[in-house]
Design a protein around this motif. Structure first.
Motif, PDB file in Angstrom:
ATOM      1  N   LEU A 174     -36.225-122.078 -56.751  1.00 22.35           N
ATOM      2  CA  LEU A 174     -34.786-122.336 -56.910  1.00 22.35           C
ATOM      3  C   LEU A 174     -34.038-121.057 -57.233  1.00 22.35           C
ATOM      4  N   ALA A 175     -34.639-120.211 -58.020  1.00 20.26           N
ATOM      5  CA  ALA A 175     -33.954-118.994 -58.478  1.00 20.26           C
ATOM      6  C   ALA A 175     -33.728-117.991 -57.365  1.00 20.26           C
ATOM      7  N   ILE A 176     -34.680-117.843 -56.447  1.00 17.88           N
ATOM      8  CA  ILE A 176     -34.557-116.754 -55.461  1.00 17.88           C
ATOM      9  C   ILE A 176     -34.574-117.245 -54.009  1.00 17.88           C
ATOM     10  N   GLY A 177     -34.750-118.558 -53.800  1.00 18.61           N
ATOM     11  CA  GLY A 177     -34.981-119.033 -52.445  1.00 18.61           C
ATOM     12  C   GLY A 177     -33.841-119.754 -51.766  1.00 18.61           C
ATOM     13  N   ARG A 178     -32.613-119.743 -52.352  1.00 15.62           N
ATOM     14  CA  ARG A 178     -31.519-120.541 -51.800  1.00 15.62           C
ATOM     15  C   ARG A 178     -30.282-119.702 -51.488  1.00 15.62           C
ATOM     16  N   ASN A 179     -29.484-120.201 -50.536  1.00 16.92           N
ATOM     17  CA  ASN A 179     -28.193-119.568 -50.281  1.00 16.92           C
ATOM     18  C   ASN A 179     -27.151-120.171 -51.222  1.00 16.92           C
ATOM     19  N   ALA A 180     -25.894-119.779 -51.051  1.00 21.73           N
ATOM     20  CA  ALA A 180     -24.842-120.211 -51.971  1.00 21.73           C
ATOM     21  C   ALA A 180     -24.623-121.721 -51.941  1.00 21.73           C
ATOM     22  N   ASP A 181     -24.994-122.365 -50.846  1.00 28.78           N
ATOM     23  CA  ASP A 181     -24.823-123.811 -50.729  1.00 28.78           C
ATOM     24  C   ASP A 181     -26.048-124.592 -51.189  1.00 28.78           C
ATOM     25  N   GLY A 182     -27.068-123.872 -51.632  1.00 30.01           N
ATOM     26  CA  GLY A 182     -28.242-124.545 -52.168  1.00 30.01           C
ATOM     27  C   GLY A 182     -29.317-124.851 -51.160  1.00 30.01           C
ATOM     28  N   LEU A 183     -29.183-124.360 -49.929  1.00 27.36           N
ATOM     29  CA  LEU A 183     -30.201-124.586 -48.895  1.00 27.36           C
ATOM     30  C   LEU A 183     -31.221-123.443 -48.927  1.00 27.36           C
ATOM     31  N   PHE A 184     -32.453-123.768 -48.604  1.00 27.18           N
ATOM     32  CA  PHE A 184     -33.533-122.792 -48.703  1.00 27.18           C
ATOM     33  C   PHE A 184     -33.538-121.818 -47.531  1.00 27.18           C
ATOM     34  N   TYR A 185     -33.895-120.562 -47.834  1.00 28.79           N
ATOM     35  CA  TYR A 185     -34.148-119.572 -46.796  1.00 28.79           C
ATOM     36  C   TYR A 185     -35.517-119.840 -46.176  1.00 28.79           C
ATOM     37  N   ASP A 186     -35.734-119.282 -44.999  1.00 31.21           N
ATOM     38  CA  ASP A 186     -37.026-119.427 -44.330  1.00 31.21           C
ATOM     39  C   ASP A 186     -38.160-118.798 -45.139  1.00 31.21           C
ATOM     40  N   GLU A 187     -37.928-117.568 -45.625  1.00 34.68           N
ATOM     41  CA  GLU A 187     -39.039-116.827 -46.227  1.00 34.68           C
ATOM     42  C   GLU A 187     -38.529-115.853 -47.282  1.00 34.68           C
TER      43      GLU A 187
END
Length: 539
Positions: free
Chosen positions: A290-303
Motif C-alpha cells: 500500500l505504501a509504495i505500490g499505488r498511484n494517486a487514485d489508489g490503483l496498483f502499479y504493475d511492478e
C-alpha cells in the motif's frame, strides 16, 4: 372538530395512496431493470456460445484438443495456457448453456488430454499435434510443475467451485497428489520472461489450490503442505516485500500475495497458533505494498521494488481486484480499516477516471479488470462501480470478432469467464436448463425480494435453476471470502427453507428451496413477458 377529523382522515388516505403509488413505482423500476438485465444476459450468453463454437473449429482434427493459439502456436497444446486459460471456460460455458457439448466434446477433450499429455504420473507436458507426441524430447520438471500449477489454479479451481465434484475436480486432485514427487516448494522455474516472479507465481498458485482443496476434501495434508510453503515466505528473510527487488503486483507475481493471505485465512479457522505467528508478516507485506505500490487514485502499479520503493513499471495492474481481494478478507478477520479504505478509494475512482482505460492493451486486460472489480462490488456495492461495470463490459465485448474468436490466443477464455460472471450477476445466479438464442432472463434483488423478468420472441418452456450457496454446500469453505476466479454468489437459496413465488393474476405459491435449486418450471408464450417475485418464507 368533525371537519378536522375529515381532514386528518383524508390526509392519512392521501399519504397511504402516495406510499402505495411509490411502492408500485419502485416495483415497476425493479422489473424494468430486470428487463434491461435480460437483454444484456441474452447478448453475453450468446457471445459465450459463439466463442465456444469458434474455438472448437480450431481444435486439432486428430486429438480434438485446442491449440495454444491459432497463430504461431497452433501446433501444440500446453497446460499453462491452452488448458489453464481457454479450455476451462469452454467447459464452464457449456455447463451453463450447452449441456450436450459438455457431456460429449468437452468431456472427451479432458479424457484425451489425460491419455496423451500426462508425462510424470498425472502431471501434463506440452503435446505436439504434428509430432503426435511430446513437444520436448526430455521432460523439463520445472515447466511441468509450472503447467500443472497454472492449470489447477486458473482452470480447474473455477470449474470445481461451479460444478463441485466432477471429472475436472478428479483431474485436479490427481495432479496435486502427484506433484510432491517433483517438489513441495518451488525454488526454480526455467522461464525467460518472468525470472524470479515465475517462482512466486507458482508457489502462489499452489497456496491457493492447497487451501481450497483442504476445505473441499477435508484432508489436513493439503493444509499442512500449504503451511510449509507459508513458513518458507512468512519470515524476516523471505517475505516477498523484503527479499525481492522486483515485485509484480499484476499477473505473474501477484499470486503470491493472494496465496499467502489465503493460507493465512485458513489458519485463522484451523491453526490459530500459526495465524498468530504469521500475522505481523502478512500485515508487513500488505502495508508495504500500500505504501509504495499505488498511484494517486489508489490503483496498483504493475511492478515495484519493495526494498527501495522504486516504481519499476508505472502501467496500472489490470489485476488490482485480485490483490484487493486479500486486503478485504484480511481486514475482515484482523480489523484493519486502512485496508478497507484503500479498496474503497480505488473502486471509487474507476467510473470517474478509468472508463475505456487501456488495461494491458488487450481483451484479457479488460476481462481481468472487470472480473476483479465485480468480485469486490459483490461485497462493497458502490453505485458508481455498477455504472463502470456496465460501461466496460461493452468495451470487452467489442473485442469479439464476427466468427466468435476474440483475439485468437489462450486469453480468449478469460473473455468468456468474465462475460459469464457478468451475466450471472444480471440473473442473480439463475440459469435456464435449456438455452434459446432469443431468450431474455434478467433479475434484480429488490431489498431481499428477487424480481425476475423473462421473455422470448419464439416462446420458451423449461426450468429456471436458482443458485445455492456453493462456497458452503459444494466447497465447504468457512466463509465466502473474495478470491481469484471465483464465480460470485448473489441471490442464493437455502434448500431447507420455504420461498413464495408471485406472478400476475395467479395465487402466490409456496415452494421448498430444494425445488428452486432443482429448477422452477416456467412457460413463456411467444412475445410474452413473465414477471416473477421470489421471496423468503411463506406468503
Amino acid at each position: 372538530m368533525r371537519n378536522a377529523k375529515i381532514f386528518i382522515s383524508s390526509f392519512i388516505l392521501l399519504i397511504s395512496l402516495s406510499l402505495s403509488l411509490l411502492a408500485q413505482q419502485k416495483q415497476d423500476l425493479a422489473f424494468a431493470e430486470a428487463v434491461k438485465n435480460g437483454v444484456l444476459v441474452n447478448e453475453g450468453f450468446n457471445r459465450s456460445i459463439k466463442y465456444v463454437n469458434a474455438w472448437t473449429k480450431y481444435a486439432d482434427p486428430g486429438t480434438g484438443l485446442i491449440p495454444r493459439n491459432i497463430k504461431e502456436s497452433k501446433d501444440y497444446w500446453n497446460a499453462w495456457d491452452a488448458a489453464a486459460d481457454n479450455y476451462p471456460y469452454m467447459v464452464l460455458t457449456s455447463s451453463i448453456l450447452m449441456p450436450e457439448y459438455l457431456n460429449t466434446t468437452a468431456l472427451n477433450m479432458l479424457k484425451t488430454e489425460q491419455n496423451l499429455t500426462s508425462r510424470i504420473g498425472k502431471l501434463p507436458d506440452t503435446y505436439s499435434f504434428t509430432k503426435k507426441g511430446f513437444l520436448n524430447e526430455t521432460p523439463d520438471s520445472s515447466q511441468i510443475i509450472f503447467g500443472a500449477a497454472e492449470y489447477m489454479k486458473d482452470g480447474l479451481i473455477p470449474l470445481t467451485e461451479w460444478l463441485g465434484q466432477s471429472p475436472w475436480s478428479d483431474r485436479m486432485l490427481g495432479m496435486l497428489n502427484d506433484l510432491p514427487s517433483l517438489t513441495r516448494i518451488v525454488k526454480e522455474v526455467k522461464d525467460g520472461r518472468f525470472g524470479k516472479s515465475a517462482v512466486v507465481e507458482v508457489n502462489g498458485d499452489l497456496l491457493q489450490v492447497l487451501t481450497r482443496m483442504y476445505w473441499f476434501t477435508g484432508k489436513r495434508e493439503y493444509l499442512d503442505w500449504g503451511v510449509e510453503i507459508g513458513d518458507y515466505y512468512l519470515n524476516d528473510e523471505r517475505l516477498p516485500t523484503v527479499a525481492m527487488d522486483r515485485l509484480r503486483i499484476r499477473d505473474h507475481g501477484c499470486e503470491i500475495i493472494s496465496g499467502l493471505c489465503e493460507v493465512y485465512l485458513a489458519t485463522y479457522y484451523s491453526m490459530p497458533e500459526k495465524r498468530n505467528q504469521w500475522q505481523k508478516y502478512i500485515h508487513q507485506m500488505l502495508d508495504r505494498i500500500l505504501a509504495i505500490g499505488r498511484n494517486a487514485d489508489g490503483l496498483f502499479y504493475d511492478e515495484v521494488n519493495p526494498i527501495t520503493g522504486e516504481i519499476l513499471s508505472e502501467r496500472l495492474a489490470d489485476n488490482f481486484g485480485y490483490t484487493f481481494n486479500a486486503y478485504y478478507f484480511v481486514h475482515q478477520i484482523d480489523s484493519k480499516p486502512a485496508y478497507q479504505e484503500a479498496l474503497i478509494k480505488a473502486l471509487s475512482a474507476l467510473n470517474r477516471k478509468y472508463r475505456n482505460h487501456n488495461w494491458e492493451g488487450n481483451a484479457d486486460g479488460y476481462a481481468d479488470a472487470i472480473e476483479g472489480t465485480l468480485n469486490l462490488y459483490n461485497r462493497v456495492p458502490i453505485p458508481s462501480v455498477k455504472e463502470w461495470l456496465d460501461s466496460e463490459i461493452r468495451v470487452l465485448w467489442a473485442f469479439q470478432k464476427p466468427e466468435g474468436i476474440i483475439e485468437g490466443w489462450h486469453g480468449d477464455g478469460n473473455f468468456a469467464r468474465t462475460t459469464l460472471m457478468y451475466c450471472l450477476w444480471k440473473t442473480q445466479g439463475i440459469v435456464p436448463t435449456s438455452w434459446d438464442e432469443q431468450l431474455n432472463i434478467g433479475a434484480v434483488d429488490d431489498n431481499g425480494k428477487l424480481k425476475i423478468a423473462i421473455s422470448c420472441k419464439t416462446g420458451w418452456e423449461g426450468l429456471l435453476k436458482f443458485d445455492l450457496p456453493r462456497y458452503k454446500d459444494l466447497m465447504h469453505y468457512p466463509t465466502d471470502y473474495p478470491r481469484i476466479n471465483q464465480f460470485q454468489q448473489w441471490f442464493t437459496i437455502d434448500a431447507s427453507k420455504k420461498y413464495t413465488i408471485k406472478t400476475a393474476n395467479l395465487k402466490p405459491k409456496t415452494v421448498d428451496g430444494a425445488e428452486l435449486i432443482k429448477g422452477l418450471p416456467v412457460k413463456v408464450a411467444p412475445g410474452e413477458a413473465v414477471y416473477l417475485t421470489v421471496s423468503k418464507g411463506k406468503d
